[in-house]
Design a protein around this motif. Structure first.
Motif, short mmCIF file in Angstrom:
data_model
loop_
_atom_site.label_atom_id
_atom_site.label_comp_id
_atom_site.label_asym_id
_atom_site.label_seq_id
_atom_site.Cartn_x
_atom_site.Cartn_y
_atom_site.Cartn_z
N ALA A 1 -63.15 55.53 13.46
CA ALA A 1 -62.68 54.15 13.28
C ALA A 1 -62.66 53.43 14.63
N LEU A 2 -62.26 54.15 15.68
CA LEU A 2 -62.18 53.52 17.00
C LEU A 2 -63.57 53.29 17.59
N TYR A 3 -64.38 54.37 17.65
CA TYR A 3 -65.66 54.26 18.36
C TYR A 3 -66.72 53.48 17.58
N TYR A 4 -66.65 53.52 16.24
CA TYR A 4 -67.68 52.83 15.47
C TYR A 4 -67.22 51.49 14.87
N HIS A 5 -65.90 51.34 14.67
CA HIS A 5 -65.44 50.12 14.00
C HIS A 5 -64.39 49.35 14.80
N GLY A 6 -64.08 49.82 16.00
CA GLY A 6 -63.21 49.06 16.90
C GLY A 6 -61.80 48.85 16.38
N VAL A 7 -61.23 49.87 15.72
CA VAL A 7 -59.83 49.74 15.30
C VAL A 7 -59.09 51.04 15.67
N ALA A 8 -57.99 50.87 16.41
CA ALA A 8 -57.23 52.03 16.90
C ALA A 8 -56.00 52.26 16.03
N ILE A 9 -55.92 53.48 15.47
CA ILE A 9 -54.74 53.89 14.69
C ILE A 9 -54.38 55.31 15.16
N MET A 10 -53.30 55.88 14.67
CA MET A 10 -52.94 57.25 15.06
C MET A 10 -53.20 58.20 13.88
N HIS B 1 -59.26 56.48 25.40
CA HIS B 1 -60.34 56.28 24.42
C HIS B 1 -60.59 54.79 24.20
N ILE B 2 -59.49 54.02 24.11
CA ILE B 2 -59.64 52.57 23.88
C ILE B 2 -60.39 51.94 25.05
N THR B 3 -60.01 52.34 26.26
CA THR B 3 -60.68 51.79 27.45
C THR B 3 -62.17 52.14 27.40
N ALA B 4 -62.49 53.38 26.99
CA ALA B 4 -63.91 53.79 26.94
C ALA B 4 -64.68 52.87 25.99
N VAL B 5 -64.07 52.53 24.86
CA VAL B 5 -64.75 51.66 23.89
C VAL B 5 -64.86 50.23 24.46
N GLU B 6 -63.79 49.78 25.08
CA GLU B 6 -63.81 48.41 25.65
C GLU B 6 -64.85 48.30 26.77
N LEU B 7 -65.02 49.39 27.52
CA LEU B 7 -66.02 49.36 28.60
C LEU B 7 -67.45 49.23 28.06
N GLN B 8 -67.62 49.59 26.77
CA GLN B 8 -68.94 49.38 26.14
C GLN B 8 -69.10 47.92 25.70
N GLY B 9 -68.12 47.10 26.02
CA GLY B 9 -68.20 45.68 25.70
C GLY B 9 -67.69 45.35 24.29
N LYS B 10 -67.07 46.34 23.61
CA LYS B 10 -66.58 46.07 22.25
C LYS B 10 -65.10 45.66 22.31
N ASN B 11 -64.70 44.87 21.31
CA ASN B 11 -63.29 44.53 21.26
C ASN B 11 -62.57 45.49 20.31
N VAL B 12 -61.34 45.87 20.67
CA VAL B 12 -60.61 46.86 19.86
C VAL B 12 -59.35 46.23 19.28
N ILE B 13 -59.15 46.41 17.98
CA ILE B 13 -57.91 45.99 17.33
C ILE B 13 -56.94 47.16 17.48
N LYS B 14 -55.80 46.89 18.13
CA LYS B 14 -54.91 48.01 18.49
C LYS B 14 -53.72 48.09 17.52
N LEU B 15 -53.86 48.99 16.57
CA LEU B 15 -52.75 49.22 15.63
C LEU B 15 -52.18 50.61 15.87
N ASN B 16 -52.33 51.08 17.09
CA ASN B 16 -51.85 52.41 17.46
C ASN B 16 -50.53 52.36 18.20
N LEU B 17 -50.07 51.15 18.52
CA LEU B 17 -48.97 51.06 19.49
C LEU B 17 -47.58 51.26 18.89
N GLY B 18 -46.78 52.07 19.56
CA GLY B 18 -45.40 52.31 19.12
C GLY B 18 -44.43 51.43 19.86
#
Ligand code: PMP
Length: 432
Positions: free
Chosen positions: A368-377, A22-39
């Motif tokens: 939050a991911l697709y519209y606001h560029g922030v990844a959480i779980m 999902h993050i890659t899909a958003v990044e491919l749209q040219g958006k930057n993603v803040i990744k707070l999903n990582l364990g």
């Protein structure tokens, strides 16, 4: 004839690994993603461990090795277990795996027959639940209550145990709540287990976050309590403590040599062995002061970030977040904020078939991911059975201060963006 075996459809998964697509899909749209999903800690392994890996490769220590784990590493683990838990463990009872994860499913394969019951905390690490139907056992989640600080209460455990209980998963410090059990809490849980369980019931104590505790809180193992060593599997590893998720070194301490040999045979069947050069580096991590100092420094940074992020999340109306004593996650309650955003209502209006695949916190996660560029779980990623009415998200603090602050800002914007959320729902997803 079907292509896939039926049992495969009983196997769950760990969504954290699926978020990447999902993050890659958003990044491919040219958006930057803040990744707070990582364990995984955003640090690197200590230099002495790096040097040891290279040194071992130069020595050509790159062949098959003992499927139970190198004796040098198992001896170092045995010394560490004595130092941290006061237990004298023969290296013959220790088995090294590629990470802490394999021993979760292996425990279910080793101990459970069809219809045996498995108790586990929910929210909890998803792999406890994901294997249960695959081995034909019966899941018995214990739903941890925010009002009890997400502790696993002795009365909840007592109510869950039946004559069919075979395995009980415990996890302190906990993913995703960051809860750390006090010696008194462990004492109470052990009393319930000793009073109510059969001698063949096993406790799987997942202690992978053992070194990541805050404010002077210390990790204690239930295995150190009277009567518990002979029924507890202690599981830990090197992924979190040494920021080494790619090294794939973890271990379990089994109650008997015989049980350790059963797990070793599963290792032989699945992996043969864990790369010996990584095992030697893991030993160095346990033995060298430089490595210990690096761990301390990392834990201090996690504690500071926890406080920073608690403050930032405190500025989002409708969010309440408990202060965790360990691990590196925050687990805010988003019920009120989701209500205001219209998430709960949108979920209710989804077709029934869709509702089983998603949840309100999943809708928010995707929005939050697709519209606001922030990844959480979402809450559903941490054992989903019976979680439909629980509205939480997990935020990882494995990112630099500026990233955390930007992430909190984006979450705030997301919770305030009613127009965007209506559009997201009308646009039909992705919803899970
Ligand atoms: N247990 C818990 C509670 C975890 O959070 C994780 C990793 N996220 C694991 C086990 C698995 O760790 P490893 O990467 O060493 O397999």
């Amino acid at each position: 004839m079907e292509l896939y075996a039926k049992r495969l459809f009983d196997l769950g998964s760990e969504n954290a690994f699926k978020m990447g697509a999902h993050i890659t899909a958003v990044e491919l749209q040219g958006k930057n993603v803040i990744k707070l999903n990582l364990g995984e800690p955003d640090f690197n392994i200590p230099d002495c461990m790096k040097a040891e890996i290279k040194h071992q490769i130069d020595l050509n220590n790159t062949h098959y090795c003992n499927p139970k784990g190198l004796l040098t590493l198992r001896e170092a683990i045995s010394r560490q277990i004595y130092a941290t838990r006061g237990l004298t463990v023969s290296p013959d009872r220790i088995v090294v795996f590629p990470g802490a994860k394999p021993s979760i499913g292996f425990s279910q394969a080793v101990y459970c027959n069809p219809n045996d019951e498995i108790i586990y905390p929910s929210p909890g690490f998803p792999i406890y639940e994901s294997f249960i139907h695959y081995v034909g056992a019966i899941p018995k989640p214990i739903h941890l209550k925010e009002s009890a600080g997400f502790s696993l209460l002795p009365e909840q455990l007592a109510n869950a145990i039946t004559p069919k209980t075979k395995l009980i998963f415990l996890n302190f410090p906990s993913n995703p709540t960051g809860g750390v059990a006090t010696p008194e809490q462990l004492q109470a849980l052990s009393q319930v287990i000793l009073n109510k369980c059969n001698e063949h019931t096993r406790v799987y104590s997942d202690e992978i976050y053992e070194h990541i505790t805050f404010d002077g809180t210390r990790h204690h193992s239930i295995a150190s309590l009277p009567g518990m060593e002979e029924r507890t599997i202690i599981s830990s590893g090197f992924s979190k403590t040494f920021a080494w998720t790619g090294g794939r070194v973890g271990y379990a301490i089994l109650p008997s040599i015989d049980e350790a040999n059963m797990f070793t045979n599963l290792n032989i069947n699945y992996f043969s062995c864990v790369p010996p050069y990584n095992q030697e580096a893991a030993r160095v991590g346990l033995e060298y002061e430089d490595a210990q100092a690096k761990v301390k420094e990392m834990v201090g940074i996690f504690q500071r970030r926890r406080d920073l992020m608690l403050k930032a999340l405190g500025e989002i109306p409708g969010l309440t977040t408990q202060k965790p004593s360990g691990a590196f996650y925050l687990f805010p309650n988003i019920e009120n904020a989701s209500e205001k955003l219209g998430v709960l209502q949108a979920f209710e209006q989804l077709p029934e078939a869709m509702k089983t695949k998603t949840s309100p916190s999943t809708l928010f996660q995707m929005f939050a991911l697709y519209y606001h560029g922030v990844a959480i779980m979402d809450r559903r990623s941490f054992c989903k059975l019976g979680s439909e009415t629980e509205h939480y998200i997990r935020i990882s603090c494995a990112a630099e201060d500026s990233v955390l602050i930007e992430g909190a800002k984006r979450l705030k914007n997301a919770f305030e963006d009613n127009t965007g959320f209506r559009q997201f729902i009308r646009g039909k997803g992705p919803w899970y």
